[in-house]
Design a protein around this motif. Structure first.
Motif, PDB file in Angstrom:
ATOM      1  N   ASN A  78       1.170  -1.843  -0.356  1.00 51.15           N
ATOM      2  CA  ASN A  78      -0.590  -0.401   0.041  1.00 51.15           C
ATOM      3  C   ASN A  78       0.953   1.345   0.265  1.00 51.15           C
ATOM      4  N   ALA A  79       0.586   1.857  -0.817  1.00 50.29           N
ATOM      5  CA  ALA A  79       1.420   2.830  -1.582  1.00 50.29           C
ATOM      6  C   ALA A  79       1.386   4.176   0.242  1.00 50.29           C
ATOM      7  N   GLU A  80      -0.131   5.111   0.794  1.00 52.86           N
ATOM      8  CA  GLU A  80      -0.238   5.569   1.506  1.00 52.86           C
ATOM      9  C   GLU A  80      -0.165   6.863   0.755  1.00 52.86           C
ATOM     10  N   SER A  81      -0.240   6.800  -0.321  1.00 57.30           N
ATOM     11  CA  SER A  81      -0.995   8.761  -0.636  1.00 57.30           C
ATOM     12  C   SER A  81       1.032   8.899  -1.049  1.00 57.30           C
ATOM     13  N   SER A  82       1.139   7.453  -1.164  1.00 57.16           N
ATOM     14  CA  SER A  82       2.501   8.694  -1.833  1.00 57.16           C
ATOM     15  C   SER A  82       2.509   7.761  -3.109  1.00 57.16           C
ATOM     16  N   ALA A  83       2.795   8.200  -4.145  1.00 61.78           N
ATOM     17  CA  ALA A  83       2.995   7.378  -5.974  1.00 61.78           C
ATOM     18  C   ALA A  83       5.151   7.427  -5.906  1.00 61.78           C
ATOM     19  N   THR A  84       5.430   8.376  -5.013  1.00 59.96           N
ATOM     20  CA  THR A  84       7.262   8.012  -5.395  1.00 59.96           C
ATOM     21  C   THR A  84       6.923   6.595  -4.040  1.00 59.96           C
ATOM     22  N   LYS A  85       6.250   6.442  -3.270  1.00 53.18           N
ATOM     23  CA  LYS A  85       6.505   5.516  -2.491  1.00 53.18           C
ATOM     24  C   LYS A  85       6.337   4.291  -3.532  1.00 53.18           C
ATOM     25  N   GLN A  86       5.027   4.086  -3.882  1.00 52.53           N
ATOM     26  CA  GLN A  86       4.299   2.920  -5.135  1.00 52.53           C
ATOM     27  C   GLN A  86       4.917   2.938  -6.592  1.00 52.53           C
ATOM     28  N   SER A  87       6.092   3.756  -7.146  1.00 54.02           N
ATOM     29  CA  SER A  87       6.608   3.600  -7.858  1.00 54.02           C
ATOM     30  C   SER A  87       7.757   2.764  -7.458  1.00 54.02           C
ATOM     31  N   ALA A  88       8.126   2.734  -6.145  1.00 56.38           N
ATOM     32  CA  ALA A  88       9.563   2.095  -5.137  1.00 56.38           C
ATOM     33  C   ALA A  88       8.786   0.449  -5.536  1.00 56.38           C
ATOM     34  N   GLN A  89       7.516   1.000  -5.121  1.00 56.15           N
ATOM     35  CA  GLN A  89       6.810  -0.811  -4.698  1.00 56.15           C
ATOM     36  C   GLN A  89       6.906  -1.409  -6.093  1.00 56.15           C
ATOM     37  N   LEU A  90       6.866  -0.710  -7.442  1.00 56.54           N
ATOM     38  CA  LEU A  90       6.466  -1.318  -7.999  1.00 56.54           C
ATOM     39  C   LEU A  90       7.409  -1.878  -8.580  1.00 56.54           C
ATOM     40  N   ALA A  91       8.701  -1.246  -8.456  1.00 59.68           N
ATOM     41  CA  ALA A  91      10.218  -1.374  -9.021  1.00 59.68           C
ATOM     42  C   ALA A  91      10.461  -2.616  -8.052  1.00 59.68           C
ATOM     43  N   ARG A  92      10.363  -2.973  -6.573  1.00 59.18           N
ATOM     44  CA  ARG A  92      10.858  -4.064  -5.429  1.00 59.18           C
ATOM     45  C   ARG A  92       9.865  -5.417  -6.989  1.00 59.18           C
ATOM     46  N   MET A  93       8.320  -5.238  -6.830  1.00 58.54           N
ATOM     47  CA  MET A  93       8.316  -6.799  -7.539  1.00 58.54           C
ATOM     48  C   MET A  93       8.607  -6.380  -8.835  1.00 58.54           C
ATOM     49  N   VAL A  94       8.993  -5.644  -9.842  1.00 58.89           N
ATOM     50  CA  VAL A  94       9.534  -6.335 -11.205  1.00 58.89           C
ATOM     51  C   VAL A  94      10.679  -6.572 -10.465  1.00 58.89           C
ATOM     52  N   ALA A  95      11.508  -6.183  -9.498  1.00 62.03           N
ATOM     53  CA  ALA A  95      12.314  -7.159  -9.342  1.00 62.03           C
ATOM     54  C   ALA A  95      12.511  -8.960  -8.588  1.00 62.03           C
ATOM     55  N   ASP A  96      11.569  -8.555  -8.269  1.00 61.65           N
ATOM     56  CA  ASP A  96      10.872  -9.874  -7.394  1.00 61.65           C
ATOM     57  C   ASP A  96      10.426 -10.866  -8.230  1.00 61.65           C
ATOM     58  N   ARG A  97      10.624 -10.421  -9.738  1.00 57.36           N
ATOM     59  CA  ARG A  97       9.676 -11.361 -10.964  1.00 57.36           C
ATOM     60  C   ARG A  97       8.835 -12.033 -10.439  1.00 57.36           C
ATOM     61  N   VAL A  98       7.685 -11.243  -9.654  1.00 58.55           N
ATOM     62  CA  VAL A  98       6.055 -11.311  -9.508  1.00 58.55           C
ATOM     63  C   VAL A  98       5.491 -12.165 -11.085  1.00 58.55           C
ATOM     64  N   ASP A  99       4.920 -12.487 -10.522  1.00 56.18           N
ATOM     65  CA  ASP A  99       3.831 -12.496 -12.393  1.00 56.18           C
ATOM     66  C   ASP A  99       3.128 -11.908 -12.330  1.00 56.18           C
ATOM     67  N   VAL A 100       2.369 -11.099 -12.550  1.00 60.71           N
ATOM     68  CA  VAL A 100       1.388  -9.989 -12.481  1.00 60.71           C
ATOM     69  C   VAL A 100       1.178  -9.425 -11.839  1.00 60.71           C
ATOM     70  N   ILE A 101       0.947  -7.643 -11.777  1.00 58.54           N
ATOM     71  CA  ILE A 101       1.206  -7.326 -11.343  1.00 58.54           C
ATOM     72  C   ILE A 101      -0.827  -6.487 -11.402  1.00 58.54           C
ATOM     73  N   LEU A 102      -1.132  -6.261 -10.606  1.00 59.53           N
ATOM     74  CA  LEU A 102      -3.077  -5.222 -10.176  1.00 59.53           C
ATOM     75  C   LEU A 102      -1.987  -3.873  -9.793  1.00 59.53           C
ATOM     76  N   VAL A 103      -2.592  -2.885 -10.287  1.00 59.73           N
ATOM     77  CA  VAL A 103      -2.104  -1.077  -9.932  1.00 59.73           C
ATOM     78  C   VAL A 103      -2.809  -0.276 -10.081  1.00 59.73           C
ATOM     79  N   ASP A 104      -3.486  -0.142  -8.197  1.00 65.53           N
ATOM     80  CA  ASP A 104      -4.656   0.462  -8.393  1.00 65.53           C
ATOM     81  C   ASP A 104      -3.223   1.965  -8.837  1.00 65.53           C
ATOM     82  N   ALA A 105      -3.265   2.935  -9.222  1.00 69.11           N
ATOM     83  CA  ALA A 105      -2.583   4.645  -9.329  1.00 69.11           C
ATOM     84  C   ALA A 105      -3.024   5.483  -7.898  1.00 69.11           C
TER      85      ALA A 105
END
Length: 365
Positions: A78-105
């Protein structure tokens, strides 16, 4: 599980155990076709609105488990209203190679570079609830134009005869949320030429405190007695608007709209402080998102599976396969047939001490 059976089948049970918050760690590599042992990354925008933690995440988690014989998992952040935090969370998921991402931007535009990186890594991205920019595979949300239309129609009906000269205030959502613009457009399609829009505000971050500040400005500019209704785009802001009106001395609150059917809003509707809210079936939206994510990873065509019968356009992409879930205007008259029937709240949760008499009057027992 079919969507028609969802209201009763999804009991909104919060399962114990979860993926690691703020990105988590995933195992395995992303692939276009996979079995049940899959990881769904889920990025939600904030905690201000109670729906995300209480409904969306647990429902998606439960449905992914159900669809994969308990072999699939959800990695949640959960990004807690921070776009910067959410971008970092997305990058982490990409690095961890999840199979699919659902994003509520948090910010539909700011998330675009992260979505491009996910796609470059071979990870499908599905926009959830809010239409993100960038190369998304699909989109699932509510019919957001209809949300605004339902709110606008409610205001016109509440004002009755001679509404044209009556002054209203529009408290719109965040300018970084593309849904807010669609809500606003839908509302204006019902309001133009039928009421006088004396003031209109776009509310940063959907924050209730910002809505309250804007409402206080409107009261000073228009005059408390001259404000005949307020179109508030969601329930959090509606509560703040109502507080501002009461603090300014309103003995009777004029009609105020909302969205999300928050528990406090349902109670305000019972007590007469809030005129209506827009109920959106979170179980239906969340289940559709889980079905879409699993189908995409397992190589099934989400279009041919009947999950995306609609098409929408974003500023960066045309013809996005989509599912748009219908919405309902919630008033005192249909609380039983909406949030109670769907298991969102129990009568006991709604009809606490201060609201028992109002509940009895509305036939809620």
């Amino acid at each position: 599980m079919t969507l028609a059976a969802l209201g009763s089948a999804v009991s909104l049970t919060v399962l114990t155990g979860c993926g690691a918050v703020d990105g988590g760690s995933g195992s395995g590599s992303a692939s276009p076709t996979k079995g049940d042992d899959l990881a769904v990354g889920l990025l939600l925008p904030e905690k201000e609105n109670q729906r995300y933690e209480k409904f969306d995440y647990p429902i998606i988690k439960q449905q992914v488990a159900s669809l994969t014989e308990n072999k699939g998992r959800v990695v949640y952040a959960n990004a807690e209203s921070s776009a910067t935090k959410q971008s970092a969370q997305l990058a982490r998921m990409v690095a961890d190679r999840v199979d699919v991402i659902l994003v509520d931007a948090v910010d539909a535009k700011a998330i675009e570079p992260g979505i491009k990186k996910a796609k470059d890594a071979g990870i499908p991205v599905i926009a959830y609830d809010r239409l993100a920019q960038g190369p998304i595979d699909a989109y699932v949300s509510f019919d957001n134009e209809l949300v605004g239309q339902v709110q606008g129609r409610a205001i016109v009906e509440a004002l009755g005869a001679d509404a044209t000269a009556k002054k209203i205030v529009m408290m719109n959502g965040s300018p970084t949320d593309p849904n807010a613009a669609v809500f606003k457009s839908g509302a204006l399609s019902e309001l133009r030429g039928k009421v006088t829009i004396a003031k209109s505000y776009d509310t940063a971050d959907w924050a209730p405190q910002n809505a309250k500040s804007n409402m206080e400005k409107a009261i000073r500019a228009i005059g408390l007695g001259n404000i005949k209704a307020v179109l508030s785009a969601n329930d959090g802001m509606a509560g703040a608007v109502i507080d501002a009106l009461k603090e300014a001395g309103a003995s009777k609150v004029p009609p105020v709209t909302g969205q999300d059917a928050d528990l406090a809003a349902v109670q305000r509707i019972l007590s007469g402080d809030q005129y209506m809210t827009v109920y959106k079936s979170y179980p239906q939206e969340a289940t559709a998102a889980a079905e879409m994510a699993v189908a995409r990873v397992q190589g099934r065509s989400i279009e041919f599976d009947g999950l995306t019968r609609d098409k929408v356009n974003s500023p960066t992409q045309k013809g996005i396969p989509s599912q748009l879930v219908p919405v309902v205007a919630l008033t005192k008259a249909n609380i039983q047939g909406t949030v109670i029937q769907d298991g969102i709240y129990t009568v006991g949760q709604i009809c606490t001490g201060a609201y028992k008499a109002a509940c009895a009057g509305a036939g809620l027992k």
